[in-house]
Design a protein around this motif. Structure first.
Motif, short mmCIF file in Angstrom:
data_model
loop_
_atom_site.label_atom_id
_atom_site.label_comp_id
_atom_site.label_asym_id
_atom_site.label_seq_id
_atom_site.Cartn_x
_atom_site.Cartn_y
_atom_site.Cartn_z
N LEU A 364 1.05 -1.39 0.14
CA LEU A 364 -0.04 0.16 -0.45
C LEU A 364 1.34 1.27 -0.04
O LEU A 364 0.47 1.69 -0.38
N ALA A 365 2.21 1.24 0.26
CA ALA A 365 2.57 2.75 0.39
C ALA A 365 3.49 2.86 -0.38
O ALA A 365 3.42 3.73 -0.36
N ALA A 366 3.30 1.70 -1.32
CA ALA A 366 4.32 1.92 -2.88
C ALA A 366 3.37 2.88 -3.68
O ALA A 366 3.80 2.91 -4.68
N PHE A 376 -4.90 -2.60 -7.44
CA PHE A 376 -5.24 -3.70 -6.78
C PHE A 376 -5.95 -2.78 -5.07
O PHE A 376 -5.72 -3.91 -4.66
N CYS A 377 -5.40 -2.08 -4.77
CA CYS A 377 -5.75 -1.54 -3.38
C CYS A 377 -7.42 -1.75 -3.11
O CYS A 377 -7.63 -1.49 -1.41
N TYR A 380 -8.88 -4.36 -1.43
CA TYR A 380 -8.27 -5.01 0.04
C TYR A 380 -8.84 -4.23 0.51
O TYR A 380 -9.37 -4.41 1.71
N LEU A 381 -9.25 -2.75 0.21
CA LEU A 381 -9.19 -1.50 1.53
C LEU A 381 -10.43 -1.59 1.71
O LEU A 381 -11.35 -2.05 3.47
N ALA A 382 -11.35 -2.12 1.16
CA ALA A 382 -12.75 -2.48 1.68
C ALA A 382 -13.12 -3.50 1.80
O ALA A 382 -14.47 -3.86 2.40
N SER A 388 -5.41 -12.24 -0.94
CA SER A 388 -5.09 -12.32 -2.09
C SER A 388 -5.24 -11.14 -3.06
O SER A 388 -4.30 -11.02 -4.16
N ALA A 389 -6.08 -10.27 -3.05
CA ALA A 389 -6.07 -9.07 -4.26
C ALA A 389 -4.51 -8.40 -4.43
O ALA A 389 -5.28 -7.90 -5.30
#
Length: 428
Positions: A364-366, A376-377, A380-382, A388-389
């Motif tokens: 996420l930081a990158a 792609f985030c 995952y965030l939701a 694995s996402a």
């Protein structure tokens, strides 16, 4: 069926009322008797009750699907829906701004009136097992006969601890925290936000998160390596830390907000997953299955995800499938936290980015350095997809770190500098 639930927290209350609406006779047993006559509710033994929570969309969705009256009561108590735009452009629900106490009060006030559902005050000593099947919880020395027992007693529950495999992974994360609640003065506006749920800063050696709640109330969470910054438990030291961290000083400026609680110590944190015990008629749910550190605010979401799946399987008559579902859908979140928390703790020591697959926190930081990662985030965030996402984004993130890029610490004192600041604020 006759169903007994150990615990009357969010999992126990939600499942109890939803199962009663399906025609079952349900009793939830909890040592806590609910709010006192004067409205005070300490919830002894439930440390996280007064600490901040990120209330994700899974919570409101569960109430709207099963207990819409409770959702309406929550809104009436001040809970505020959030919507935001994901990196891929989709407009989605971001959950609710609410304290856990506000959520639990609204839920309890509605479900205790549900026909067929009883909330009983008492202590569950154990679960009676005969011929390989749970026969009911032992409440204050007597068995409460049941066709199904649901352990929703949380991470510290003891009644079923002796049954089934040991929790895995189990152990201390080496991370601890303190928090405090504030209220904005009317008509002061909220301070800065870094995402729809919260404001976050990552100075050198520790983390700060501000969670917005309802009615101008917010919580400040200071996360630190266990054994450091212990003086933060004192109000004066906490105030000094708030003044020292840019951004946090805006939120807690006495001209804009005032504390409404003392500093609340949070203790050391654990990530834990507990498989189902494999005993007919006994099911674990909620925090009894999995607990994760609070920085991502996932606890209530994983609880409601479990509750809805358990209801679906009970409706189908296949509750035995719940263990496999938890292994596939819940354990990955715990494993994800284990890896990210271990990396955070390592980086707090001054170490470099580790070799091997990157934890989610570093992926996420990158995204700051490579915008392609943001695509792609979102799921995952939701929490609409599991960890694995991020797998497809991990090679992109590794390229970022191999190039020499590192996320810069947020503005503010280092941990050692903050230790000196707060030490001067505490009388000897």
């Amino acid at each position: 069926m006759r169903i007994s639930i150990i615990g009357a927290g969010p999992a126990g209350l939600f499942l109890g009322a939803a199962l009663a609406r399906r025609g079952h006779a349900v009793v939830a047993v909890d040592r806590d008797g609910g709010p006192a006559a004067d409205g005070r509710w300490d919830r002894r033994g439930v440390m996280q009750f007064h600490h901040p929570h990120g209330v994700r969309p899974q919570v409101g969705a569960a109430l709207r699907a099963e207990l819409p009256e409770a959702y309406d009561a929550w809104l009436a108590a001040g809970a505020e829906p959030i919507t935001f735009t994901l990196p891929d452009g989709r407009r989605v629900s971001g959950g609710m701004r609410s304290r856990r106490e506000t959520f639990e009060r609204a839920l309890r006030a509605v479900v205790v009136r549900e026909p067929g559902f009883t909330v009983r005050q008492g202590h569950v000593d154990a679960v009676a097992i005969a011929d390989g099947r749970a026969r009911g919880p032992v409440v204050d020395g007597a068995v409460l006969p049941s066709d199904l027992v649901i352990d929703a007693s949380g991470r510290s529950g003891r009644a079923t601890r002796a049954y089934g495999p040991a929790p895995a992974p189990a152990g201390d994360t080496g991370i601890a925290y303190v928090s405090r609640q504030y209220r904005l003065h009317d008509p002061a506006a909220p301070g800065p936000m870094t995402n729809p749920l919260a404001w976050q800063a990552d100075p050198d050696g520790y983390q700060v998160v501000v969670f917005r709640h309802e009615a101008g109330i917010f919580s400040v969470l200071l996360v630190r390596p266990a054994g450091t910054l212990r003086d933060l438990r004192h109000d004066a030291a906490f105030d000094a830390a708030c003044r020292a961290v840019p951004g946090l000083d805006d939120w807690t400026d006495p001209d804009r907000a005032a504390p409404i609680t003392p500093v609340l110590p949070g203790g050391r944190l654990h990530n834990r997953y507990r498989p189902q015990p494999g005993i007919d008629g006994l099911v674990l749910a909620g925090d009894a299955v999995c607990t994760t550190t609070p920085m991502f605010g996932r606890g209530l979401a994983t609880t409601m995800m479990q509750a809805r799946e358990l209801l679906r399987l009970l409706d189908r008559g296949t509750p035995g499938d719940f263990g496999a579902w938890c292994d596939a859908e819940m354990r990955p979140w715990v494993d994800d936290h284990v890896r990210s928390d271990a990396c955070t703790r390592l980086l707090w020591t001054g170490a470099d980015v580790p070799d091997g697959p990157l934890p989610s926190s570093l992926v996420l930081a990158a995204a700051e350095a490579d915008p392609r990662i943001g695509a792609f985030c979102g799921d995952y965030l939701a929490m609409t997809a599991g960890p694995s996402a991020l797998a497809a984004a991990e090679p992109l993130a590794r390229e970022v770190y191999d190039s020499g890029w590192r996320p810069a610490p947020s503005d503010g004192p280092t941990r050692d500098e903050l230790a000196r600041i707060i030490r001067t604020a505490v009388p000897a």
